[in-house]
Design a protein around this motif. Sequence first.
Motif, PDB file in Angstrom:
ATOM      1  N   MET A 181       0.686  -1.049   0.138  1.00 55.07           N
ATOM      2  CA  MET A 181       0.217  -0.179   0.079  1.00 55.07           C
ATOM      3  C   MET A 181       0.666   1.341  -0.100  1.00 55.07           C
ATOM      4  N   ALA A 182       0.352   2.427  -0.275  1.00 52.83           N
ATOM      5  CA  ALA A 182       0.598   3.727  -0.386  1.00 52.83           C
ATOM      6  C   ALA A 182       1.301   3.965   1.179  1.00 52.83           C
ATOM      7  N   ALA A 183       2.939   4.322   0.973  1.00 56.29           N
ATOM      8  CA  ALA A 183       3.802   4.766   2.252  1.00 56.29           C
ATOM      9  C   ALA A 183       2.720   5.513   3.390  1.00 56.29           C
ATOM     10  N   LYS A 184       2.167   6.750   2.737  1.00 55.32           N
ATOM     11  CA  LYS A 184       1.222   8.243   3.106  1.00 55.32           C
ATOM     12  C   LYS A 184      -0.061   7.090   4.030  1.00 55.32           C
ATOM     13  N   ARG A 185      -0.324   5.929   3.090  1.00 56.78           N
ATOM     14  CA  ARG A 185      -1.389   5.359   3.720  1.00 56.78           C
ATOM     15  C   ARG A 185      -1.405   5.008   5.366  1.00 56.78           C
ATOM     16  N   PHE A 186       0.087   3.759   5.450  1.00 53.53           N
ATOM     17  CA  PHE A 186       0.275   3.515   6.578  1.00 53.53           C
ATOM     18  C   PHE A 186       1.427   4.592   7.350  1.00 53.53           C
ATOM     19  N   GLN A 187       1.588   5.180   7.166  1.00 52.64           N
ATOM     20  CA  GLN A 187       2.092   6.214   8.114  1.00 52.64           C
ATOM     21  C   GLN A 187       1.822   6.332   9.310  1.00 52.64           C
ATOM     22  N   PRO A 188       0.834   6.740   9.644  1.00 51.77           N
ATOM     23  CA  PRO A 188       0.277   7.115  10.625  1.00 51.77           C
ATOM     24  C   PRO A 188      -0.116   5.399  11.580  1.00 51.77           C
ATOM     25  N   TYR A 189      -0.107   3.982  11.317  1.00 55.71           N
ATOM     26  CA  TYR A 189      -0.110   3.359  11.894  1.00 55.71           C
ATOM     27  C   TYR A 189       1.003   3.107  12.268  1.00 55.71           C
ATOM     28  N   ALA A 190       2.031   3.679  11.411  1.00 51.22           N
ATOM     29  CA  ALA A 190       3.546   3.233  11.591  1.00 51.22           C
ATOM     30  C   ALA A 190       4.237   4.706  12.801  1.00 51.22           C
ATOM     31  N   ALA A 191       3.723   5.673  13.501  1.00 50.79           N
ATOM     32  CA  ALA A 191       3.575   6.711  13.824  1.00 50.79           C
ATOM     33  C   ALA A 191       3.218   6.192  15.052  1.00 50.79           C
ATOM     34  N   VAL A 192       1.900   5.372  15.546  1.00 57.73           N
ATOM     35  CA  VAL A 192       1.534   5.035  16.746  1.00 57.73           C
ATOM     36  C   VAL A 192       2.890   4.096  17.585  1.00 57.73           C
ATOM     37  N   PHE A 193       3.384   3.308  16.674  1.00 60.64           N
ATOM     38  CA  PHE A 193       4.756   2.331  17.308  1.00 60.64           C
ATOM     39  C   PHE A 193       6.540   3.144  17.073  1.00 60.64           C
ATOM     40  N   LYS A 194       6.630   3.995  16.610  1.00 60.70           N
ATOM     41  CA  LYS A 194       7.768   5.075  16.298  1.00 60.70           C
ATOM     42  C   LYS A 194       8.467   4.051  15.129  1.00 60.70           C
ATOM     43  N   GLY A 195       7.720   3.511  14.295  1.00 66.23           N
ATOM     44  CA  GLY A 195       8.271   2.850  12.626  1.00 66.23           C
ATOM     45  C   GLY A 195       8.397   1.533  12.820  1.00 66.23           C
ATOM     46  N   ASP A 196       7.296   0.718  14.196  1.00 70.36           N
ATOM     47  CA  ASP A 196       7.763  -0.588  14.318  1.00 70.36           C
ATOM     48  C   ASP A 196       6.623  -1.284  13.088  1.00 70.36           C
ATOM     49  N   GLN A 197       7.214  -1.694  11.711  1.00 72.49           N
ATOM     50  CA  GLN A 197       6.519  -1.811  10.949  1.00 72.49           C
ATOM     51  C   GLN A 197       5.469  -2.979  11.620  1.00 72.49           C
ATOM     52  N   GLU A 198       6.006  -4.047  11.945  1.00 72.08           N
ATOM     53  CA  GLU A 198       5.347  -5.094  12.861  1.00 72.08           C
ATOM     54  C   GLU A 198       4.600  -4.906  13.157  1.00 72.08           C
ATOM     55  N   GLN A 199       4.399  -4.527  14.466  1.00 75.51           N
ATOM     56  CA  GLN A 199       2.827  -3.298  15.495  1.00 75.51           C
ATOM     57  C   GLN A 199       2.086  -2.810  14.210  1.00 75.51           C
ATOM     58  N   ALA A 200       3.254  -2.143  13.712  1.00 81.77           N
ATOM     59  CA  ALA A 200       1.953  -1.862  12.897  1.00 81.77           C
ATOM     60  C   ALA A 200       0.680  -2.129  11.863  1.00 81.77           C
ATOM     61  N   ALA A 201       1.702  -2.795  11.091  1.00 82.56           N
ATOM     62  CA  ALA A 201       0.714  -4.031  10.047  1.00 82.56           C
ATOM     63  C   ALA A 201       0.060  -4.554  10.969  1.00 82.56           C
ATOM     64  N   ARG A 202      -0.408  -4.781  12.687  1.00 78.41           N
ATOM     65  CA  ARG A 202      -0.570  -5.979  13.025  1.00 78.41           C
ATOM     66  C   ARG A 202      -1.708  -4.802  13.762  1.00 78.41           C
ATOM     67  N   LEU A 203      -1.841  -3.618  14.075  1.00 78.99           N
ATOM     68  CA  LEU A 203      -2.547  -2.672  13.826  1.00 78.99           C
ATOM     69  C   LEU A 203      -3.915  -1.766  12.419  1.00 78.99           C
TER      70      LEU A 203
END
Length: 247
Positions: free
Chosen positions: A1-23
């Motif tokens: 997906m577009a990085a901009k769409r995923f960015q808010p989820y990653a910001a919650v976990f300070k860039g942790d991609q796995e936690q962001a994907a779970r969210l």
Amino acid sequence: MAAKRFQPYAAVFKGDQEQAARLYALNVELSGALLELLHFAEIGLRERMHTQLSREYGRYWFFRNGPLLDDRSRSKVATATKYFGKHPDPGRVVAEFSFGFWRELLTPGGKVTDSNNKYLRHADYQHELWEPALHRVFLERGRTSYDMKDAEHLTRRVQRARNRVSHHESLVFGVAQPGEQTSDKLKVRQSPHAMLADIRELLAIVSPEEVNTWLASCRHAEELITDDLAHAALDHALLTLNDVSWI
């Protein structure tokens, strides 16, 4: 997906991609759980409104021989009935009307013009729709009935949640209420918990008791919004959205 769409989820976990994907996956799952409830809320609302208007004005209340609808509503009726002939099945027509169409019937009403676009007057939904018919939809069990403004506000918030789900947008960060602000100019945003409470409230109004008994056992949405990941997302929104008043 577009990085901009995923960015808010990653910001919650300070860039942790796995936690962001779970969210992100939790947000998708939450959308599905809410869609089940929204299905019955929307179907129930339109059927109850259609039933009450039919009792007052007949099965073809949406045509000119019924209450005076404003230009906005009449345009939507024309679009919905365009391919159905002169005497369409009312059930087919009702199924074509959007959630927004029904919500707009709970507003004061807009302008009415003739075929030459000459202004005639404003529709009066309070006296032509609400008082003779639609107030009966919102006679809440065991409590004082809603007034027209309360009913419109509730359905508007549920419509926004529905649109958010339909457009695959985030829910875990709350739902913006466009055009609304507090007396001190703060934007209004609804928390996931309040959003779910509104959907449940509308369901309680428009669904038969046996349906609500069953829906009360559908608790997946409640489980998801109380998940640690959802809490982290909402806490992040509360900290970073400084110009917002939460409901």
